[in-house]
Design an enzyme around this catalytic site. Structure first.
Site, PDB file in Angstrom:
ATOM      1  N   HIS A 120     -12.489  65.553   7.314  1.00  0.00           N
ATOM      2  CA  HIS A 120     -12.682  64.098   7.305  1.00  0.00           C
ATOM      3  C   HIS A 120     -14.144  63.778   7.578  1.00  0.00           C
ATOM      4  CE1 HIS A 120     -13.196  63.829  11.666  1.00  0.00           C
ATOM      5  NE2 HIS A 120     -12.136  64.614  11.785  1.00  0.00           N
TER       6      HIS A 120
ATOM      7  N   ASP B  62       5.607  75.500  15.847  1.00  0.00           N
ATOM      8  CA  ASP B  62       5.357  76.683  16.675  1.00  0.00           C
ATOM      9  C   ASP B  62       5.332  76.287  18.151  1.00  0.00           C
ATOM     10  OD1 ASP B  62       4.167  79.030  17.919  1.00  0.00           O
ATOM     11  OD2 ASP B  62       3.563  79.632  15.898  1.00  0.00           O
TER      12      ASP B  62
ATOM     13  N   SER C  32      -9.251  69.233  13.675  1.00  0.00           N
ATOM     14  CA  SER C  32      -9.444  68.794  12.293  1.00  0.00           C
ATOM     15  C   SER C  32     -10.280  69.810  11.529  1.00  0.00           C
ATOM     16  CB  SER C  32     -10.129  67.430  12.256  1.00  0.00           C
ATOM     17  OG  SER C  32     -11.376  67.480  12.927  1.00  0.00           O
TER      18      SER C  32
END
Length: 442
Positions: free
Chosen positions: A248, A375, A390
């Site tokens: 991003h 998980d 990210s």
């Protein structure tokens, strides 16, 4: 009875039958046959329609094989999967005739060079300098008659504006801007300020005020020229020597404005602790830069899909040093996948996730998929997705399909991911299709 009435009734019945066929599930599935297929050279792809209809396919066997056949035409059942295998780079067409006679569709098949990249997952430090000086706030200055005002605000400068020149002299940092203001303000003439707003260069007149207490000229602006933080490396393309990270855009923390990169660099970082995510409160990775003089690469672009540049040195602690295939956006499917990321030190680990929703995108757009962490090891350590994660690469069926981009604030085990295809385009590794190039040129 009107002799034309039976014909009208028959015509009405025919229209109804055709309409019912058109909205029937088999016909809708046939209509879903793609208009375009993209494959890497040497790639195999299955097309599943599950429609009890026979068709005849004609194609160029030098570029494409269907169900292992080297013939230029083949009779197939669309109830069974079509196995396609690509050979030669370029474009070809596959013509589809239903029942071997009715022309139905011509599918464009685009075969592009095989592409493999090394998946990342390492935590990296990011330092970026803007291509000018960013306005992040206004402050008031007292003039000679005791009036308080902001010269910058009076000149019409807004938060997010990027100052690039004073009196046609380029400014790239706060120090340079300060020196110019001190030098040029002594003649008490307004300064000509060149700035960029929403991608457009504009000018305005600004008259500095002399601060009698500080003995300096003031322009009434809070300004910034750099930013730093941590994120995750997504991939490294060894053949091209470039990388992609974050997934991003980097924005200024005060204005929310995307930073226009003047120069920047990435370096290794080590995770020291994790502030776990909770409902309503996204957590974060805490990390410090390692060997700040050891630069891994530069930052050339800051786009909606991350940061990109040349990588001079691959970071250590790779999860896998071998390059793996990548997937086109249309090949991503709902189901199990894995992400690579760091939760302690510099060790990259693999964690299980689920791709719970895939958005069909034919052109670059963020939020291409919804992912959910399954998980328990990762949930116990981080609460799910945290800031700093990210850019973590998403792997499905041995292929790199995307990168983690955002966390859902009210459900930190879930978040968004972007397709790797769009990151590869911004890195200059994967070229846009002819259709996208034409749209961008128009």
């Amino acid at each position: 009875m009107n002799p034309k009435q039976p014909k009208r009734i028959f015509g009405l019945i025919l229209v109804i039958i055709v309409g019912l066929i058109g909205v029937s599930t088999p016909m809708q599935q046939i209509a879903a046959f793609p208009n375009e297929l993209r494959l890497f050279t040497g790639q195999s792809k299955n097309v599943q329609l599950s429609v009890p209809v026979h068709a005849e396919l004609s194609y160029d066997p030098k570029s494409l094989q269907v169900n292992g056949s080297t013939q230029s035409s083949l009779s197939v059942s669309l109830k069974e999967p079509l196995s396609l295998h690509s050979y030669q780079i370029g474009q070809t067409h596959m013509k589809v005739k239903l029942f071997g006679k009715i022309p139905f569709k011509t599918v464009k098949v685009d075969v592009v060079p095989d592409l493999r990249v090394v998946p990342g997952g390492q935590t990296i430090g990011v330092k970026v300098n803007s291509a000018g000086v960013l306005v992040v706030g206004h402050h008031q200055v007292v003039n000679e008659d005791g009036t308080k005002l902001s010269p910058g605000e009076e000149a019409g400068l807004r938060l997010g504006d990027l100052i690039v020149a004073i009196n046609k002299v380029e400014v790239s940092n706060v120090r340079k801007l300060g020196e110019l203001c001190d030098k040029l303000s002594s003649n008490k003439k307004p300064l000509t300020v060149s700035f960029v707003r929403n991608g457009k260069t504009m000018t305005t007149k600004l008259k500095p005020i002399f601060d009698n207490q500080e003995k300096e000229w003031r322009i009434g602006l809070y300004i910034r020229d750099s930013a730093a933080g941590v994120g995750t490396l997504t991939f490294y393309a060894p053949d091209q020597g470039v990388y992609g990270a974050l997934g991003h855009v980097i924005t200024d923390m005060d204005t929310g404005t995307p930073i226009v990169v003047g120069r920047g660099e990435i370096l290794q970082a080590s995770v020291t602790s994790i502030n776990k995510s909770q409902n309503g409160d996204p957590g974060e990775k805490r990390a410090h830069f390692v060997k700040e003089k050891q630069i891994l690469g530069n930052i050339e672009r800051n786009t909606p899909f991350g940061i990109f540049g040349k990588m001079s040195e691959m970071p250590t602690h790779s999860y896998a040093e071998q390059a793996i295939p990548v997937a086109f956006a249309e090949d991503v499917k709902e189901g199990p996948a894995q992400i690579l990321t760091v939760v302690n030190g510099q060790k990259v680990e693999s964690f299980d996730i689920e791709v719970s929703h895939v958005v069909k995108q034919s052109s670059p757009a963020t939020k291409g998929m919804v992912i959910k962490v399954t998980d328990e090891r990762l949930i116990s350590k981080t609460g799910g997705i945290v800031q700093g994660m990210s850019g973590s690469p998403i792997i499905q069926d041995g292929k790199l399909i995307g990168a983690v981009t955002h966390v859902f604030v009210n459900d930190p085990t879930s978040g968004y991911g972007c397709f790797i295809e769009w990151m590869l385009q911004d890195a200059g590794v994967l070229l846009h299709s002819n259709k996208e190039q034409a749209e961008q040129a128009s």
